[in-house]
Design a protein around this motif. Structure first.
Motif, PDB file in Angstrom:
ATOM      1  N   ALA A  96       2.972  -1.526  -1.251  1.00 28.86           N
ATOM      2  CA  ALA A  96       4.409  -1.801  -1.170  1.00 28.86           C
ATOM      3  C   ALA A  96       4.652  -3.219  -0.652  1.00 28.86           C
ATOM      4  CB  ALA A  96       5.089  -0.777  -0.263  1.00 28.86           C
ATOM      5  N   LYS A  97       3.883  -3.613   0.357  1.00 29.71           N
ATOM      6  CA  LYS A  97       4.034  -4.978   0.906  1.00 29.71           C
ATOM      7  C   LYS A  97       3.702  -6.023  -0.152  1.00 29.71           C
ATOM      8  CE  LYS A  97       2.885  -3.905   5.681  1.00 29.71           C
ATOM      9  NZ  LYS A  97       1.608  -3.152   5.769  1.00 29.71           N
ATOM     10  N   ALA A  98       2.640  -5.757  -0.919  1.00 32.04           N
ATOM     11  CA  ALA A  98       2.243  -6.698  -1.970  1.00 32.04           C
ATOM     12  C   ALA A  98       3.307  -6.775  -3.070  1.00 32.04           C
ATOM     13  CB  ALA A  98       0.884  -6.292  -2.546  1.00 32.04           C
ATOM     14  N   VAL A  99       3.954  -5.642  -3.343  1.00 28.33           N
ATOM     15  CA  VAL A  99       5.062  -5.637  -4.316  1.00 28.33           C
ATOM     16  C   VAL A  99       6.174  -6.542  -3.807  1.00 28.33           C
ATOM     17  CG1 VAL A  99       6.912  -4.226  -5.326  1.00 28.33           C
ATOM     18  CG2 VAL A  99       4.573  -3.345  -5.277  1.00 28.33           C
ATOM     19  N   PRO A 134       1.706  -9.475  -8.900  1.00 26.47           N
ATOM     20  CA  PRO A 134       1.851  -8.750 -10.176  1.00 26.47           C
ATOM     21  C   PRO A 134       0.912  -7.546 -10.305  1.00 26.47           C
ATOM     22  CG  PRO A 134       0.864 -10.930 -10.518  1.00 26.47           C
ATOM     23  CD  PRO A 134       1.295 -10.877  -9.089  1.00 26.47           C
ATOM     24  N   ARG A 135      -0.280  -7.601  -9.669  1.00 32.14           N
ATOM     25  CA  ARG A 135      -1.193  -6.443  -9.748  1.00 32.14           C
ATOM     26  C   ARG A 135      -0.571  -5.252  -9.020  1.00 32.14           C
ATOM     27  NH1 ARG A 135      -6.137  -8.559  -6.608  1.00 32.14           N
ATOM     28  NH2 ARG A 135      -4.336  -8.984  -5.299  1.00 32.14           N
ATOM     29  N   ALA A 136       0.047  -5.532  -7.864  1.00 32.56           N
ATOM     30  CA  ALA A 136       0.703  -4.462  -7.110  1.00 32.56           C
ATOM     31  C   ALA A 136       1.907  -3.941  -7.878  1.00 32.56           C
ATOM     32  CB  ALA A 136       1.130  -4.994  -5.745  1.00 32.56           C
ATOM     33  N   GLU A 137       2.645  -4.862  -8.506  1.00 29.10           N
ATOM     34  CA  GLU A 137       3.813  -4.440  -9.281  1.00 29.10           C
ATOM     35  C   GLU A 137       3.405  -3.496 -10.408  1.00 29.10           C
ATOM     36  OE1 GLU A 137       5.586  -8.191 -10.253  1.00 29.10           O
ATOM     37  OE2 GLU A 137       6.652  -8.311  -8.336  1.00 29.10           O
ATOM     38  N   ALA A 138       2.245  -3.757 -11.023  1.00 29.70           N
ATOM     39  CA  ALA A 138       1.779  -2.880 -12.112  1.00 29.70           C
ATOM     40  C   ALA A 138       1.459  -1.480 -11.589  1.00 29.70           C
ATOM     41  CB  ALA A 138       0.554  -3.506 -12.786  1.00 29.70           C
ATOM     42  N   VAL A 139       0.763  -1.417 -10.434  1.00 35.04           N
ATOM     43  CA  VAL A 139       0.437  -0.117  -9.824  1.00 35.04           C
ATOM     44  C   VAL A 139       1.726   0.623  -9.465  1.00 35.04           C
ATOM     45  CG1 VAL A 139      -0.536   0.956  -7.736  1.00 35.04           C
ATOM     46  CG2 VAL A 139      -1.834  -0.814  -8.952  1.00 35.04           C
ATOM     47  N   TRP A 140       2.651  -0.101  -8.859  1.00 32.46           N
ATOM     48  CA  TRP A 140       3.915   0.484  -8.384  1.00 32.46           C
ATOM     49  C   TRP A 140       4.737   0.997  -9.561  1.00 32.46           C
ATOM     50  CZ3 TRP A 140       4.287   1.609  -3.496  1.00 32.46           C
ATOM     51  CH2 TRP A 140       5.529   1.882  -2.918  1.00 32.46           C
ATOM     52  N   ARG A 166     -10.043  -0.453   1.582  1.00 31.24           N
ATOM     53  CA  ARG A 166      -9.223   0.082   2.676  1.00 31.24           C
ATOM     54  C   ARG A 166      -7.727  -0.054   2.410  1.00 31.24           C
ATOM     55  NH1 ARG A 166     -11.592  -3.824   6.815  1.00 31.24           N
ATOM     56  NH2 ARG A 166     -11.268  -4.951   4.865  1.00 31.24           N
ATOM     57  N   ALA A 167      -7.364  -0.745   1.322  1.00 32.92           N
ATOM     58  CA  ALA A 167      -5.940  -0.962   1.039  1.00 32.92           C
ATOM     59  C   ALA A 167      -5.268   0.360   0.690  1.00 32.92           C
ATOM     60  CB  ALA A 167      -5.791  -1.946  -0.108  1.00 32.92           C
ATOM     61  N   ASP A 168      -4.065   0.572   1.200  1.00 32.84           N
ATOM     62  CA  ASP A 168      -3.380   1.842   0.936  1.00 32.84           C
ATOM     63  C   ASP A 168      -1.994   1.612   0.327  1.00 32.84           C
ATOM     64  OD1 ASP A 168      -1.774   1.031   3.000  1.00 32.84           O
ATOM     65  OD2 ASP A 168      -2.430   2.558   4.419  1.00 32.84           O
ATOM     66  N   SER A 190       1.531  10.334  -5.846  1.00 31.83           N
ATOM     67  CA  SER A 190       1.437  10.680  -4.422  1.00 31.83           C
ATOM     68  C   SER A 190       1.051   9.414  -3.655  1.00 31.83           C
ATOM     69  CB  SER A 190       0.380  11.769  -4.201  1.00 31.83           C
ATOM     70  OG  SER A 190      -0.898  11.280  -4.561  1.00 31.83           O
ATOM     71  N   ALA A 191       1.261   9.428  -2.343  1.00 33.95           N
ATOM     72  CA  ALA A 191       0.845   8.277  -1.537  1.00 33.95           C
ATOM     73  C   ALA A 191      -0.660   8.056  -1.689  1.00 33.95           C
ATOM     74  CB  ALA A 191       1.220   8.507  -0.076  1.00 33.95           C
ATOM     75  N   SER A 192      -1.424   9.145  -1.748  1.00 33.39           N
ATOM     76  CA  SER A 192      -2.881   9.016  -1.902  1.00 33.39           C
ATOM     77  C   SER A 192      -3.247   8.389  -3.237  1.00 33.39           C
ATOM     78  CB  SER A 192      -3.561  10.388  -1.809  1.00 33.39           C
ATOM     79  OG  SER A 192      -3.288  10.970  -0.576  1.00 33.39           O
ATOM     80  N   ALA A 193      -2.534   8.806  -4.315  1.00 32.43           N
ATOM     81  CA  ALA A 193      -2.838   8.262  -5.642  1.00 32.43           C
ATOM     82  C   ALA A 193      -2.531   6.765  -5.691  1.00 32.43           C
ATOM     83  CB  ALA A 193      -2.040   9.014  -6.709  1.00 32.43           C
ATOM     84  N   VAL A 194      -1.416   6.361  -5.094  1.00 33.48           N
ATOM     85  CA  VAL A 194      -1.062   4.936  -5.085  1.00 33.48           C
ATOM     86  C   VAL A 194      -2.085   4.163  -4.243  1.00 33.48           C
ATOM     87  CG1 VAL A 194       0.692   3.251  -4.378  1.00 33.48           C
ATOM     88  CG2 VAL A 194       1.384   5.372  -5.520  1.00 33.48           C
ATOM     89  N   SER A 195      -2.513   4.761  -3.135  1.00 29.66           N
ATOM     90  CA  SER A 195      -3.549   4.114  -2.307  1.00 29.66           C
ATOM     91  C   SER A 195      -4.823   3.885  -3.110  1.00 29.66           C
ATOM     92  CB  SER A 195      -3.873   4.982  -1.079  1.00 29.66           C
ATOM     93  OG  SER A 195      -2.765   5.051  -0.216  1.00 29.66           O
ATOM     94  N   ARG A 196      -5.242   4.924  -3.835  1.00 28.21           N
ATOM     95  CA  ARG A 196      -6.467   4.804  -4.651  1.00 28.21           C
ATOM     96  C   ARG A 196      -6.302   3.719  -5.711  1.00 28.21           C
ATOM     97  NH1 ARG A 196      -6.479  10.418  -4.533  1.00 28.21           N
ATOM     98  NH2 ARG A 196      -5.389  10.519  -6.534  1.00 28.21           N
TER      99      ARG A 196
END
Ligand code: ZN
Length: 313
Positions: free
Chosen positions: A212-215, A220-226, A205-207, A189-195
């Motif tokens: 998505a912008k960091a991806v 690479p940390r954002a890519e792992a979450v994504w 505060r990052a959501d 969910s958008a909330s889960a990705v934000s968390r």
């Protein structure tokens, strides 16, 4: 001009519109739901809003609205017009259709579930463009779903159909509000990705939009979450398409606003998991936050069409 009243009641805000027979929004208004004042006050607010819309229609078009459609969250008994339960609005077994019809002087009223009503609009006049079989899946605070079949939405025997956010994709995973573990919405969910991104980036505060912008900038940390979210989503979608063989998957909600940052890897992940399946088109929702109102309008027009058929028969 012929028109109907459409209301989309959310946890925090209500949207209302007068909708023409060609599904154009002729007039729109918004106001807070006022849930801090309790369920009785919310119901009063909804009835007042509907009555104001009726008066507005008379003023603008010199004739009364012909019907009303209202979409509400939670568990909804559409056949009996009862809002059965909504955790965030605090109501139980509310005879919404009867209350609204009484307030609107006996006007025909249709009651719908918020996601199914939005899905009806996306399938018929939005991204689905009349697709005969589709799944509409908004990725927001949670993940919900609407199963479109031949111009209507399948509600299930008890009004629970479409809850794809609660298919378990990671057995033994994080606890979900529904009581299970590892549900799709705990990861994608958008909330889960934000968390997840707030934790990984160290910025509380990052959501999901920041993720998505960091991806996009190659973090690479954002890519792992994504990657984790997209993989879970593809697992969940594969279950949906295995069962239902839809022609189209329409993905909406906050996470879909990431555009191709989401859709390109998602299409690849679904295709990579499919074996015998026919992989449907995976497209972004087109109606944004007007889907609920447009769907409520469709419910109202459909109700009138059914009534006129009954009279003719
Ligand atoms: Zn769950």
């Amino acid at each position: 001009m012929r028109h109907v009243i459409a209301l989309d009641v959310g946890g925090t805000g209500m949207k209302a519109a007068l909708v023409g027979a060609d599904n154009t929004l002729l007039y729109e208004a918004r106001r807070p739901t006022g849930r801090e004042r309790g369920p009785q006050a919310i119901v009063g607010e909804i009835l007042d809003f509907a009555a104001e819309l009726r008066d507005k229609g008379r003023e603008l078009f010199g004739r009364p609205a012909e019907a009303a459609g209202v979409a509400v969250p939670g568990i909804v008994d559409e056949a009996n017009g009862v809002a059965v339960y909504a955790a965030n609005l605090g109501w139980r077994d509310l005879p919404m259709r009867r209350l609204l019809s009484e307030r609107l002087g006996g006007l025909p009223v249709a009651l719908g579930h918020d996601v199914r009503t939005g899905g009806l609009a996306e399938g018929r006049i939005g991204a689905g463009n009349g697709a005969d079989r589709f799944l509409f899946i908004p990725l927001g605070t949670g993940i919900a779903g609407a199963i479109g079949i031949d111009g209507r939405i399948e509600a299930g025997a008890h009004g629970y159909a479409g809850e794809i956010g609660h298919v378990v994709v990671r057995p033994g995973g994080a606890e979900c509000s529904c009581g299970q573990r590892g549900c799709l919405e705990t990861i994608a969910s958008a909330s889960a990705v934000s968390r997840a991104w707030a934790a990984a980036s160290g910025d509380p505060r990052a959501d999901a939009a920041d993720c998505a912008k960091a991806v996009e900038s190659g973090d690479p940390r954002a890519e792992a979450v994504w990657h984790e979210a997209v993989g879970a989503l593809a697992d969940g979608l594969l279950i949906g398409l295995t069962l239902l063989d839809p022609r189209m998957l329409i993905i909406g909600g906050g996470l879909a606003e990431a555009g191709e940052t989401l859709f390109t890897p998602l299409r690849a992940a679904v295709a990579g998991r499919a074996t015998f399946h026919k992989v449907p088109r995976i497209v972004p929702a087109a109606l944004g936050d007007t889907a609920g109102c447009l769907g409520a309008g469709l419910l109202a027009w459909d109700l009138l069409a059914t009534k006129s058929t009954e009279v003719t028969a």
